[in-house]
Scaffold this motif. Sequence first.
Motif: not given
Length: 454
Positions: A182-190, A204-210
């Motif tokens: 989930f990290d690159p999906i939510f952190i980066l634009k591409s 990064a926080a969203i990925a941590t929770v998921l």
Amino acid sequence: MKNENIEVFENAPVPKAVLSLAIPTVLSMIVVVFYNLVDTFFVGQTGDPNQMAAVSIVTPIFLFFMAAGNIFGIGGSSYISRSLGEKKYDRVKHISAFCLYTGIIVGIVGTILLLTFMTPLLHAIGTSPNTFEFSRNYLTWIAIGGSAIVVSTVFTNIIRGEGAAKASMVGMIAGTVANIIFDPIFILKSFFGIPGFGRGVAGAAIATVLGNLIAIIVYLFHICSKHSVLSINIRFFSVHDRIFREVLSVGLPASVISILMSLSNILMNTFLVTYGDIPIAGMGIAMKANMLAIFVQMGIAMGIQPLIGYNFGAQNYRRMKSVMKFSAVCVFIAGVTLTAVYYIFSREIISVFIDNEEVIEIGIIMLHALMFSTPLLGIMFVISFSFQGMGKSLPALILAVSRQGFVFLPSVFILNYFFHLNGLIYSQPIADLVALVIAIVMLLRINKRLLQKE
């Protein structure tokens, strides 16, 4: 309870027993370290040192949720393993239900408090105008997922407490791998041409929770299977005086370790911010890189805690002490090996995370300082987790307060006053070595009492 778990606890040769419980835990910890490194790497790919600094600043607040989970996770794990040694299987169901539902409640309370007082808290922990908004975005999502972080931490520990180290490892790895995906999906634009959400540190926080939610799902499958003696049935939930007392007597000292680590990081960042955001970013990277050495040794110590607790409950003190001696040798070898690797490849390690020469140079200095106490630090972890396994709450508390409290705090003030930034970065390793001496003294006193019982 599965027969092979009883066999490991009671009859397997000590090296086999230690390795069968410690290896899954160490692998879990390595995966967690890898996640933290990947997390830092992807935030670093934004090319913004302020976002890297923001993660370093708010990470201690994230650790408060893990500390809450440790109260009921480590406290519950210790009481579960001792109860299994006493053959009190029904009590184990009550302990696990108590830890789960109390953990959920504490997580909800933490979420409410954090969302309510976030702005003054961020100012208090050392955010600058450059990092405030990034820190707030990250912390908002961590607050929303507070209960998931607490419950995941509880399950990781109580499942290990029943001897199911592999099941605990699988859940932790599943959550961590999901987090990494989930990290690159939510952190980066591409990422490799694939569009992402471009949320930066908030991503990064969203990925941590998921990731924590997925770990909980995996843990629930294990607990609901026939292989577990634990229970999530609410009818077993009871605030029984002894359960409450036994869980908290061990859990609170364990939690104090995490809380004091958070407070010490906050204090460190408060001092570092006076030297600019570059030192904060460098220390954040150095500490995350150093996590591999710390977590490998901690993983061995955590892995043997149920083995210590079971044999303490069964009054098999001779086997318990053999476990501690063998584990101490293992963590020492691991500490020396990792220290050598880190000193040789320090520049390459720091450079992986960010392409900023100022951050890299100061990060190398900080990494060398943090590794100073590593060869001996694992012995302190073995002693600390053994105290927890035995239910020795006071020695565990004293040791926790020593390392991150009354030894570390004076070190920060004194070394910063006399040696400025160079003094700051050596405050933690100095505190580690002093805490090791305290741990050995307390262990010798407890060992003297155990000899009288043999």
